[in-house]
Design an enzyme around this catalytic site. Structure first.
Site: not given
Ligand code: NAP
Length: 311
Positions: A136-137, A133
């Site tokens: 997200c990261d 993701c």
């Protein structure tokens, strides 16, 4: 207490089902699950949801849907469902805290999760350089080099997002043709930070504490080479989250719930909406449409039950 409608999953399918069931005065209970907002919440910007010509953030869209459903009486529960019994009415659901929930109708909207590549190093380095993701990261890779794997919309969409941070993104795809929509292909191919390796697979992910590189194989020549990189983002499709329902609902060979055009599953009173039953379209808008249909069908099902069966 018995619920008229229980919805599991809080992506566009579940939230739209909650909105429609709420407006039918069914006081729906939505169990949010592991990833509030579903995969939509991992999407940086949504450009193809009608009504948002300027694009909208995935989290913002999910929050707006939730607010709208809450306005019509939807209730929300933060937990995971760990067991279901669909063998008799009302259906029984068990939460991760061991609580029981009874449901006269159930709308399953628990989506799908990123597919794993299954190569050496993938599991070992998950969250230490192996990720699924970008939203997200990705921020952890400011100024670094990354590899993304896959040739579909997710690989290109998320790859483009990652170019905000990285110095270079190498996209590795097993064929010489991308599957992604032409508009994404155009943007990706024109992006100066993106480089493409076609007809290539990643054989293994290597590192020490964190990822340091990948071993690539050219599928035409069979030749292998080591490519240094700081991380790998994998986008090779999704697997439906249907383990809970195996043996209780009809699933297709890939594990998707078999549902008809009205979202009805093999068990009367159980409906499936969104990616959990859709290997084909998998869009926020189609999931929302399914959620609408599922809630309307649940309302019809309840209306046909003998009056005394309703609480
Ligand atoms: P996808 O369209 O199924 O693409 C998966 C990609 O991974 C394909 O290019 C496939 O290669 C490759 N792949 C599959 N298994 C592999 C393996 N074992 N090794 C190497 N490569 C492998 O999946 P997706 O990109 O996650 O998209 C899923 C759905 O979400 C699509 O319907 C898509 O339109 C939608 N989506 C839409 C947007 C958007 O509209 N902006 C964004 C994200 C996702 P082949 O091409 O050779 O099969």
């Amino acid at each position: 207490m018995e619920n008229h409608v229980v919805i599991i999953g809080s992506g566009p399918a579940g939230l739209t089902a909650a909105l429609y069931a709420g407006r039918s005065k069914l006081n729906p209970l939505l169990v949010r699950g592991e990833l509030p907002g579903g995969l939509l919440a991992t999407t940086d910007s949504v450009e193809n949801f009608p009504g948002f010509p300027e694009e909208v953030g995935g989290v913002e869209l999910a929050l707006r849907m939730e607010e709208q459903a809450a306005r019509f009486g939807a209730r929300f529960l933060e937990t995971m469902i760990t067991r279901v019994d669909l063998s008799r009415q009302p259906f029984r659901l068990t939460t991760s805290e061991g609580e029981q929930i009874a449901a006269q109708t159930l709308i399953i909207a628990i989506g799908a999760s990123p597919r794993k590549l299954g190569i050496p190093g993938e599991e070992e380095f998950t969250n230490r350089g192996v990720h699924y993701c970008a939203n997200c990261d990705g921020i952890a890779f400011e100024g670094k080099r990354l590899v993304a794997i896959g040739g579909g919309n997710s690989a290109l969409d998320e790859g483009l997002f990652l170019t905000r941070y990285v110095s270079e993104l190498v996209l590795v795809h097993r064929r010489n043709e991308l599957r992604a929509d032409p508009i994404l292909q155009e943007r990706a191919l024109a992006n100066p930070k993106m480089r493409f390796l076609f007809n290539t697979t990643v054989r293994s992910i290597e590192g020490d504490e964190v990822v340091t590189g990948v071993r690539l194989m050219d599928l035409h020549s069979g030749q292998e080479e080591f490519l240094p990189t700081d991380g790998v983002f994998i986008y090779i499709g999704h697997e439906p989250n249907t383990a809970l329902f195996r043996g209780q609902l009809d699933l297709d060979p890939a594990g998707y719930i078999r549902a008809d055009i009205s979202t009805r599953t093999s068990v009367p009173g159980v409906f499936a909406a969104g990616d959990v039953a859709d290997p084909r379209y998998r869009q926020a808008i189609t999931a929302a449409g399914d959620g609408c249909r599922a809630a309307m069908e649940a309302a019809r099902f309840l209306a046909d039950l003998p009056a005394k069966a309703l609480v």
